[in-house]
Scaffold this motif. Sequence first.
Motif, PDB file in Angstrom:
ATOM      1  N   GLU A   1      37.877 127.983 -33.634  1.00 40.98           N
ATOM      2  CA  GLU A   1      36.706 128.679 -32.632  1.00 40.98           C
ATOM      3  C   GLU A   1      35.881 129.399 -33.685  1.00 40.98           C
ATOM      4  O   GLU A   1      34.656 129.662 -33.240  1.00 40.98           O
ATOM      5  N   ASP A   2      36.826 130.320 -34.637  1.00 40.74           N
ATOM      6  CA  ASP A   2      35.798 131.329 -35.426  1.00 40.74           C
ATOM      7  C   ASP A   2      35.104 130.620 -36.441  1.00 40.74           C
ATOM      8  O   ASP A   2      34.277 131.408 -36.967  1.00 40.74           O
ATOM      9  N   SER A   3      35.171 129.251 -36.832  1.00 38.41           N
ATOM     10  CA  SER A   3      34.723 128.747 -37.914  1.00 38.41           C
ATOM     11  C   SER A   3      33.159 128.783 -37.816  1.00 38.41           C
ATOM     12  O   SER A   3      32.533 128.855 -36.597  1.00 38.41           O
ATOM     13  N   ASP A   4      32.458 128.734 -38.866  1.00 40.04           N
ATOM     14  CA  ASP A   4      31.091 128.826 -38.953  1.00 40.04           C
ATOM     15  C   ASP A   4      30.435 127.410 -38.269  1.00 40.04           C
ATOM     16  O   ASP A   4      29.413 127.415 -37.765  1.00 40.04           O
ATOM     17  N   THR A   5      31.246 126.264 -38.528  1.00 39.71           N
ATOM     18  CA  THR A   5      30.530 124.851 -37.718  1.00 39.71           C
ATOM     19  C   THR A   5      31.285 124.884 -36.690  1.00 39.71           C
ATOM     20  O   THR A   5      32.532 125.014 -36.417  1.00 39.71           O
ATOM     21  N   ASN A   6      30.543 124.198 -35.887  1.00 37.94           N
ATOM     22  CA  ASN A   6      30.978 123.865 -34.607  1.00 37.94           C
ATOM     23  C   ASN A   6      32.078 122.499 -34.936  1.00 37.94           C
ATOM     24  O   ASN A   6      31.548 121.470 -35.304  1.00 37.94           O
ATOM     25  N   PRO A   7      33.208 122.482 -34.583  1.00 37.52           N
ATOM     26  CA  PRO A   7      34.170 121.454 -34.943  1.00 37.52           C
ATOM     27  C   PRO A   7      33.643 120.375 -33.977  1.00 37.52           C
ATOM     28  O   PRO A   7      34.108 119.190 -34.339  1.00 37.52           O
ATOM     29  N   TRP A   8      33.176 120.275 -32.854  1.00 38.33           N
ATOM     30  CA  TRP A   8      32.920 119.237 -32.193  1.00 38.33           C
ATOM     31  C   TRP A   8      31.688 118.315 -32.290  1.00 38.33           C
ATOM     32  O   TRP A   8      31.554 117.362 -32.278  1.00 38.33           O
ATOM     33  N   THR A   9      30.451 119.122 -32.953  1.00 39.80           N
ATOM     34  CA  THR A   9      29.453 118.760 -33.205  1.00 39.80           C
ATOM     35  C   THR A   9      29.137 118.697 -34.848  1.00 39.80           C
ATOM     36  O   THR A   9      28.228 117.843 -35.337  1.00 39.80           O
TER      37      THR A   9
ATOM     38  N   PHE B   1      32.213 117.580 -44.392  1.00 39.40           N
ATOM     39  CA  PHE B   1      32.469 118.744 -43.694  1.00 39.40           C
ATOM     40  C   PHE B   1      33.970 118.511 -43.218  1.00 39.40           C
ATOM     41  O   PHE B   1      34.412 117.405 -42.594  1.00 39.40           O
ATOM     42  N   LYS B   2      34.668 119.415 -43.735  1.00 38.88           N
ATOM     43  CA  LYS B   2      36.214 119.671 -43.235  1.00 38.88           C
ATOM     44  C   LYS B   2      36.338 120.157 -42.166  1.00 38.88           C
ATOM     45  O   LYS B   2      36.223 121.466 -41.913  1.00 38.88           O
ATOM     46  N   SER B   3      36.757 119.486 -40.879  1.00 41.03           N
ATOM     47  CA  SER B   3      36.652 120.177 -39.573  1.00 41.03           C
ATOM     48  C   SER B   3      38.273 120.830 -39.552  1.00 41.03           C
ATOM     49  O   SER B   3      39.097 120.299 -40.032  1.00 41.03           O
ATOM     50  N   PRO B   4      38.076 122.146 -39.116  1.00 42.18           N
ATOM     51  CA  PRO B   4      39.437 122.598 -38.734  1.00 42.18           C
ATOM     52  C   PRO B   4      40.304 121.628 -38.009  1.00 42.18           C
ATOM     53  O   PRO B   4      41.495 122.113 -37.810  1.00 42.18           O
ATOM     54  N   LEU B   5      39.842 121.100 -37.188  1.00 41.14           N
ATOM     55  CA  LEU B   5      40.492 120.179 -36.356  1.00 41.14           C
ATOM     56  C   LEU B   5      41.448 119.070 -36.777  1.00 41.14           C
ATOM     57  O   LEU B   5      42.499 118.714 -36.241  1.00 41.14           O
ATOM     58  N   ASP B   6      40.877 118.772 -37.968  1.00 46.30           N
ATOM     59  CA  ASP B   6      41.809 117.934 -38.793  1.00 46.30           C
ATOM     60  C   ASP B   6      43.191 118.148 -38.975  1.00 46.30           C
ATOM     61  O   ASP B   6      44.060 117.449 -39.281  1.00 46.30           O
ATOM     62  N   GLU B   7      43.275 119.617 -39.175  1.00 40.68           N
ATOM     63  CA  GLU B   7      44.558 120.200 -39.634  1.00 40.68           C
ATOM     64  C   GLU B   7      45.292 120.182 -38.393  1.00 40.68           C
ATOM     65  O   GLU B   7      46.574 120.616 -38.512  1.00 40.68           O
TER      66      GLU B   7
END
Lengths: 374, 764
Positions: free
Chosen positions: B65-73, B44-50
Amino acid sequence: MGLAGAKNKRRLGNDPNNNRWMRNTESFGQKMLRSQGWEPGQYLGAKDAAHADNYGAASVSHIQVTLKDDNLGLGAKRNNGDECTGLFDFQHLLGRLNGKSEEALETELKKREDLKLNSYLERRLGTIRFVRGGWLVGDVLKEEPQEGADKGEANGAQESSEESTEESAETEPSEPPSKKRKAEQGTDKDDEKARKKEKKSKKRKTESDAETDSADSKERKKDKKSKKRKVDSTDSDTEPTKSKKSSKREKQKSESPEDVDTAAEDVKEKKDKKDKKERKKEKKEKKEKKDKKKKDKTDSGAETGESSSKEKKRRKENSATPAVESGVSTPTGSGYSTPVTTNTRYLARSRFIAQKKMAFADSAALNQIFMIKS
Amino acid sequence: MADQKGTKRSSVESDAQDSKRIKTDDRSNPYLAHLNMDGANDDFKSPLDEMERHNTTALQAAKAEDSDTNPWTGKPHSENYFKILKTRRDLPVSKQRAEFLELYHKTQILVFVGETGSGKTTQIPQYVLYDELPHQTGKLIACTQPRRVAAMSVAQRVANELDVELGQEVGYSIRFENRTGPKTLLKYMTDGQLLREAMHDPNMNRYSCIILDEAHERTLATDILMALLKEIAHRRSDLKIIVMSATLDAQKFQSYFSLRKEDPPAPLLAVPGRTHPVEIFYTPEPERDYVEAAVRTVLQIHAVEPEGDILLFLTGEEEIEDACRRISLEVDDMVRESDAGPLAIYPLYGTLPPHQQQKIFDKAPEPFRKGGRPGRKCIVATNIAETSLTIDGIVYVVDPGFSKQKIYNPRSRVESLLVSPISKASAQQRAGRAGRTRPGKCFRLYTEKAFKKELIEQTYPEILRSNLSNTILELKKLGVEDLVHFDFMDPPAPETMMRALEELNYLACLDDDGGLTKLGSLASEFPLDPALAVMLISSPEFYCSNEILSITSLLSVPQIWIRPNNNRKRADEMKAQFAHPDGDHLTLLNAYHAYKGAEQNGEDVKKWCHEHFLSFRHLSSADNVRAQLKRIMETHEIELVSTPFNNKDYYTNIRRALLAGFFMQVAMKESSNSKIYKTVKDDQMVMIHPSTVVSSPYDWVVYNEFVLTTKQYIRTVTNVRPEWLLEIAPVYYDVDTFEKGEIKSALTRLTEKVKRRQAMKGGY
């Protein structure tokens, strides 16, 4: 209360403020503070703090409050019986001796009388009156809310002056209230800026209106009192009916609930000026209805002209109300026409009014009253 | 109440949902979302990594926030998440996210002003979350709240908004409850709790950003925290601080938070709220009776004003209940006599049970008949409705201009709740409550002149109105040596500080050089007043720590006795069942034991409490406090012991143990046939409060509180023997330190007697 009042005996200790403790330089607390460089009379807190200008008196000594054990409102003073009576008369006399003009004395007298009447009314009927204090937009107090702020004021002044001229032209010249009103409006136009001062004097004037009015004819006084409306609405409502004779009075009385409606509507109108026109129309209709009722009684010939002019005037006044209200110390447009009858004495009367009202809601009953065959 | 607030808001949100949400490109195929997800978190590539810490943009965050997966969990977002997200984006704060981030990156301390309803409490911490990226650094974000309920309910709300479980990524920590876990990134807490943490972590190393919310309320803990954080900010340049205030004295905060004198004031970001203008009305004359005037104004509004709910501010429980009764009587009349609409009246004050507090959120009643005059509700509240909670639908506010405020007088050492005029700021705040839903009206029951002349500008912050002994103890524990030059935003009066130091010295929490003693250090571990803490710590010496623990917890909650106006006699009879002739403290203990007994017998305790005129709520919260204090005692290895109940010294020991903490709250009878007592050292004339059960008070009594009404009362008293005083607190009762007077001569006589007795004993 004076001598007759209840004695409030309270024993105080020798040193209720505990100054002894405060003066004791040997106490642990004081020694500690001094050892860290504090001197009596200094603030605590950081040296040369940038925010030191904000320090208040409460940082110097503890907050001192007075114990409040009554329900006295904010700013009200309890009468401890040390108020002198008769000072007014004495002042009056001195004023005369000092050669004050008759007019000045007269106005003073009036003021006083108004005050008396005012307090009487309050005692007796006990409505809470309010004066406008502007708008709170966010945190800032403003005279008017942003939308169409100045429009209201300026228009109001204009209209009211117009109104006054018209009024003087139309209404019975012998009526003192209208005269006074005219004068009032004159001042209105003159110094809008000194609003507050004016507010006061106006309030008094308006009340004196009611007073003189009542002196004028006892019947009307009764009428007015029973309705207990403030002069603002009175002027607009009574004038059309003034010329009508006593047979109408009853009807007018029963109309008072409707007055409440219009008063409430006035308030609303003030708020959303956009709807103003619609409302006016409504009112006009209402007015027409009323007029129709009148028509049944009076001969129709003179009526049409009169009613139309009345309508015109009424409209004017309506549009002027917001301005008048904002300028004069009118009681908010809230609740001024209905007395809060906390007194049981008024219970029977209000029941009577309710009955009347019901009768008016019923068209069949109305027809009976006016002896109309439908 | 605040819970209700949360649910209320979420219901609004569910109304606002729309199923036709246009799908963003990154949410192209929800049916395939599981493919990315199934157990394969590593792929899983988290948008937070960028995103780069402290260099993020609002756009990046929005994308995350808009992404399908929750970046925190790493789990897929729920349907509900996007609904909430949409309403979140509508909040006024949301429009200034970019601006906020820009300022946040630039400065260490930021002052943020947002009116109520701007969404700052829930949104700003999340904005910070997406910028601090705490999962990278392992440092948390803390957001303080002055009230426990607020901390709990806001945390719950934010957990929902972030689509995480409460207690995991988002948690809260309040005095008696900690719901955080190892995964926690964002923590809501009470300000007092953060202060407690600071005692063991003076640099606040656990946190990368601290947000002080509702700073305008200026609670004691917030004030101390602000001064501390200002200091820490010098030491830790990586710590970011946001001070959030609802209104007004933003400049004061700004100038306070310029770290050095030559620095410019701290930067400010202001967000408009969603408020409508409010029209203000004054009375032309002062009112003779503000309660009467308030009642009438409410009725007047009900009679003539258009639809909209009413909020009336009064000072206390009794007054509120009385006003409610009067209004409802009058409204009944009004309804009978005219076609007035229905009016529902709800009281609101702090000690009201929660389910009754909830009622204020009920809808206004329906008109009596279709097309009839609309119904409305009228809420009669203390000043908790001023800032703490928001009731939608209020259009009219009636403000008599008074509130009950805590005042401390260091000279007589009395802390009391007194009715006093509010401040201008407070009056504006009250008026502002009318403009939440549409333009409103505020009726002030005083003249414009009184508003301008008689009201102070700002309400005094709590630090100027409280006994500071607890605070000073905390500061000492935090390592603040120079109390005189501690950087208070509003420095307390020197005499208040002196009194606090003196009390701590007598309690042996501070030594004679002002250093913290072992006892003091231990006492600061307890979330209690120093006197109570010292009493608790020294209770094992008297073989009654179990009992003192119970008494301490009972004294830390509101009065457990219920005495309804219509049933006073019965309530008194019931209380008499628990009465101990020697003291109210002991009576409290008896009641508590009876309560526990009933609980153990498997009785319905609620019913039992109701029958015995005891407050179930307060008793159970005392139980809760007791458990927590017990835990602290156990960690510090304070023994829990009891004297056997059939020992004749059982109650005597407890009475003596009380003195170990409360020897400064002792009063002596003036003369044997008088009812007037004099407090020791401060020489205040007092009487024993009529609620006491002590039938024949001794010449010396220890008391728990000093109540100031028309008379000065001492409440919750217990008989003590003067010999104990000399024995337990010899320093305080050193005869030489007393001024000449009855107390001194009584003590002198006593010392001689004791000496003689000892000599006699020695002689044998």
